[in-house]
Design a protein around this motif. Sequence first.
Motif, PDB file in Angstrom:
ATOM      1  N   VAL A   1     -34.649 -86.399  20.016  1.00 21.31           N
ATOM      2  CA  VAL A   1     -35.883 -85.610  20.013  1.00 21.31           C
ATOM      3  C   VAL A   1     -36.387 -85.527  18.573  1.00 21.31           C
ATOM      4  N   PRO A   2     -37.592 -86.022  18.289  1.00 20.93           N
ATOM      5  CA  PRO A   2     -38.085 -85.999  16.909  1.00 20.93           C
ATOM      6  C   PRO A   2     -38.482 -84.600  16.465  1.00 20.93           C
ATOM      7  N   ASP A   3     -38.527 -84.428  15.160  1.00 17.48           N
ATOM      8  CA  ASP A   3     -39.044 -83.191  14.590  1.00 17.48           C
ATOM      9  C   ASP A   3     -40.511 -83.049  14.985  1.00 17.48           C
ATOM     10  N   LEU A   4     -40.925 -81.837  15.276  1.00 14.66           N
ATOM     11  CA  LEU A   4     -42.296 -81.616  15.741  1.00 14.66           C
ATOM     12  C   LEU A   4     -43.328 -82.109  14.740  1.00 14.66           C
ATOM     13  N   ALA A   5     -43.010 -82.045  13.462  1.00 15.97           N
ATOM     14  CA  ALA A   5     -43.964 -82.482  12.440  1.00 15.97           C
ATOM     15  C   ALA A   5     -44.279 -83.967  12.571  1.00 15.97           C
TER      16      ALA A   5
ATOM     17  N   LEU B   1     -35.004 -91.587  24.169  1.00 12.33           N
ATOM     18  CA  LEU B   1     -35.883 -90.895  23.232  1.00 12.33           C
ATOM     19  C   LEU B   1     -36.894 -90.111  24.050  1.00 12.33           C
ATOM     20  N   LEU B   2     -36.978 -88.811  23.820  1.00 14.46           N
ATOM     21  CA  LEU B   2     -37.932 -87.961  24.527  1.00 14.46           C
ATOM     22  C   LEU B   2     -39.195 -87.814  23.690  1.00 14.46           C
ATOM     23  N   LEU B   3     -40.348 -88.079  24.318  1.00 18.70           N
ATOM     24  CA  LEU B   3     -41.639 -87.943  23.647  1.00 18.70           C
ATOM     25  C   LEU B   3     -42.675 -87.409  24.628  1.00 18.70           C
ATOM     26  N   PRO B   4     -43.725 -86.747  24.124  1.00 19.71           N
ATOM     27  CA  PRO B   4     -44.882 -86.538  24.995  1.00 19.71           C
ATOM     28  C   PRO B   4     -45.428 -87.916  25.370  1.00 19.71           C
ATOM     29  N   THR B   5     -45.911 -88.081  26.576  1.00 19.35           N
ATOM     30  CA  THR B   5     -46.444 -89.390  26.939  1.00 19.35           C
ATOM     31  C   THR B   5     -47.696 -89.705  26.132  1.00 19.35           C
ATOM     32  N   ALA B   6     -48.502 -88.706  25.875  1.00 16.34           N
ATOM     33  CA  ALA B   6     -49.715 -88.869  25.073  1.00 16.34           C
ATOM     34  C   ALA B   6     -49.886 -87.621  24.215  1.00 16.34           C
ATOM     35  N   PRO B   7     -50.679 -87.706  23.150  1.00 13.11           N
ATOM     36  CA  PRO B   7     -50.875 -86.528  22.293  1.00 13.11           C
ATOM     37  C   PRO B   7     -51.927 -85.559  22.799  1.00 13.11           C
TER      38      PRO B   7
ATOM     39  N   ASP C   1     -45.639 -76.567  22.734  1.00 14.10           N
ATOM     40  CA  ASP C   1     -44.764 -75.644  23.467  1.00 14.10           C
ATOM     41  C   ASP C   1     -44.245 -76.296  24.744  1.00 14.10           C
ATOM     42  N   ALA C   2     -45.111 -77.030  25.443  1.00 17.58           N
ATOM     43  CA  ALA C   2     -44.689 -77.688  26.683  1.00 17.58           C
ATOM     44  C   ALA C   2     -43.622 -78.740  26.397  1.00 17.58           C
ATOM     45  N   PHE C   3     -43.778 -79.460  25.295  1.00 19.95           N
ATOM     46  CA  PHE C   3     -42.777 -80.461  24.918  1.00 19.95           C
ATOM     47  C   PHE C   3     -41.446 -79.794  24.593  1.00 19.95           C
ATOM     48  N   GLN C   4     -41.500 -78.699  23.878  1.00 17.47           N
ATOM     49  CA  GLN C   4     -40.268 -77.983  23.544  1.00 17.47           C
ATOM     50  C   GLN C   4     -39.576 -77.456  24.800  1.00 17.47           C
ATOM     51  N   ARG C   5     -40.360 -77.030  25.775  1.00 19.47           N
ATOM     52  CA  ARG C   5     -39.760 -76.555  27.030  1.00 19.47           C
ATOM     53  C   ARG C   5     -39.053 -77.692  27.757  1.00 19.47           C
ATOM     54  N   ALA C   6     -39.653 -78.884  27.714  1.00 17.16           N
ATOM     55  CA  ALA C   6     -39.015 -80.033  28.362  1.00 17.16           C
ATOM     56  C   ALA C   6     -37.691 -80.365  27.682  1.00 17.16           C
ATOM     57  N   ALA C   7     -37.683 -80.339  26.351  1.00 15.76           N
ATOM     58  CA  ALA C   7     -36.440 -80.604  25.625  1.00 15.76           C
ATOM     59  C   ALA C   7     -35.390 -79.547  25.952  1.00 15.76           C
ATOM     60  N   ALA C   8     -35.816 -78.289  26.019  1.00 14.51           N
ATOM     61  CA  ALA C   8     -34.883 -77.209  26.335  1.00 14.51           C
ATOM     62  C   ALA C   8     -34.316 -77.371  27.741  1.00 14.51           C
ATOM     63  N   ARG C   9     -35.140 -77.842  28.674  1.00 10.62           N
ATOM     64  CA  ARG C   9     -34.675 -78.044  30.042  1.00 10.62           C
ATOM     65  C   ARG C   9     -33.579 -79.109  30.085  1.00 10.62           C
ATOM     66  N   LEU C  10     -33.736 -80.162  29.297  1.00  9.86           N
ATOM     67  CA  LEU C  10     -32.693 -81.187  29.241  1.00  9.86           C
ATOM     68  C   LEU C  10     -31.400 -80.608  28.678  1.00  9.86           C
TER      69      LEU C  10
END
Length: 543
Positions: free
Chosen positions: A224-228, A341-347, A239-248
């Motif tokens: 999971v990359p740094d948010l920056a 690698l977990l990423l948002p599908t789009a920005p 926030d939605a991306f962080q929730r997905a990472a937390a769910r994993l």
Amino acid sequence: MTERILARVRAAYDRIAKVDRPEIWIDLRPQADVEAEALALDPSLPLAGRLLAVKGNIDVGGLPTTAGCPSYAYLPDRDAPVVARLRAAGALVIGTTNLDQFATGLVGTRSPYGAVRNSVDPSRISGGSSSGSAVAVALGIADLALGTDTAGSGRVPAAFNGIVGLKPTRGLVPTEGVVPACASLDCVTVFARTLPEAEQALTHMVVSAGAAPVRAPGPWRVAVPDLAQLGELDAGWTDAFQRAAARLEESGAILQPIDLVPFTEAAAMLYEGAFVAERYTAVGAFIDAQAEKGGDGLDPTVTGIVQRSRDVPAHRLYSDRERLATLRSRAMAALADADALLLPTAPGHPTLADVAADPLGANARLGRFTNSTNLFGLAAVAVPAGDVSGLPFGVMLIGPAHTDDRLARVAALLTPSARIAVVGAHLTGQPLNGQLLALGARFSRSVRTAPAYRLYALATEPPKPGLVRVPEDGSAIEAEVWALPPEGLGAFLAALPRPMALGSVELADGTSVPGFLCEPSALTDAADITSFGGWRPYLASLV
């Protein structure tokens, strides 16, 4: 079984009329032809009766292949191998779907057949280039749809429409019979409303599966990359991306950091470097000739991209290949022992107006996380991860070649399915079944309840069924169990009118699932129809 397949076909065509989205389709098969094919279908086939939409750059025998350009059209006499394989497994093709012309775009607006609108918010783009395929699935018309993916075209539309998109390892699925965009990168992809459905379809699409690399034992490891390093995202998406990472992590996965720079630098090379010249190799001569005749049917943005790529110098390709090899080495070293690698599908998710105002800039932004996948020879899975401000939000999991199954297993941690038992108007072929399909539900099995219920025809217009558990003198009632995403179940419950309520329904096999029950207060003047054994036999008695 054949009756259920016919009911599914009829429900799909009813749904097509109801949603009124003509821009989804390039060619739609007549309903009578699909019904005739359904009647001749072997119901024991693994995909028997699953309705399949096919992106308009993939050959379907007897339907024009246009690649989104009417003047390019040709009539294939046979299916592309990937279509033939799904048909052999029992899938029924209902038509070919709209796309960004020549599969050049991530927006779904670059087509003379019309911009494909988002399934949730028609003011937003559908995503592309596999636009019509994704929306046909998201709206509950098709169960499965084929797309292609060069820069993210099988993943961005999945994210924007709240469905699943599998982008397999290149070479796993044949690309014969597919109009190329960049032949060295193109992959055929599959959309479905649920991960199990997409996986099942993919097993029938694959011609050869390479060996997955050996992994160290232990829990799934997700980078999971740094948010920056993600750059600017739409409001609420971080926030939605962080929730997905937390769910994993809550599901047992180990999260580990990764440097995203080699991935994003390679992504920029797809259109800004020499690799775009392969699009000219694919269709450049046709576009040049058509442009000289006035350009009828050509999308101006696509024409500009392809014609500009004609002038890329040959030496640029060799220098870009060298740079890409360096970036790939860095990316694989950064990925290290991670399974995905977990990423948002789009920005972000632009509106149609946003894209119209800046066709190139809006499209370029969408490929920030997807463009590098095929350049690096990786596999990917795009799955829903909730919603933000009423719009679907999606993430993707990217991994080394031939780790397709592993990626799906990790993705499954994000997409647990719920189950629901239905006994009336939501049964297959009944008037409200489309509501289930639109929420991503899939038929699981036909069942009977435990002999502890009575069924009533409520005094409504038209009559509705009411299932009530009783302490004695109960009977087993015909029912169906459907699987659907948790968010789909939530939306279903939010719209559930009284006197219906959700409760635990005991099945004949002793298990229990959530299902529709009726409040006893609604039984005044209701007719007891338990003796019919189910809602459909009761309706048949009225004819």
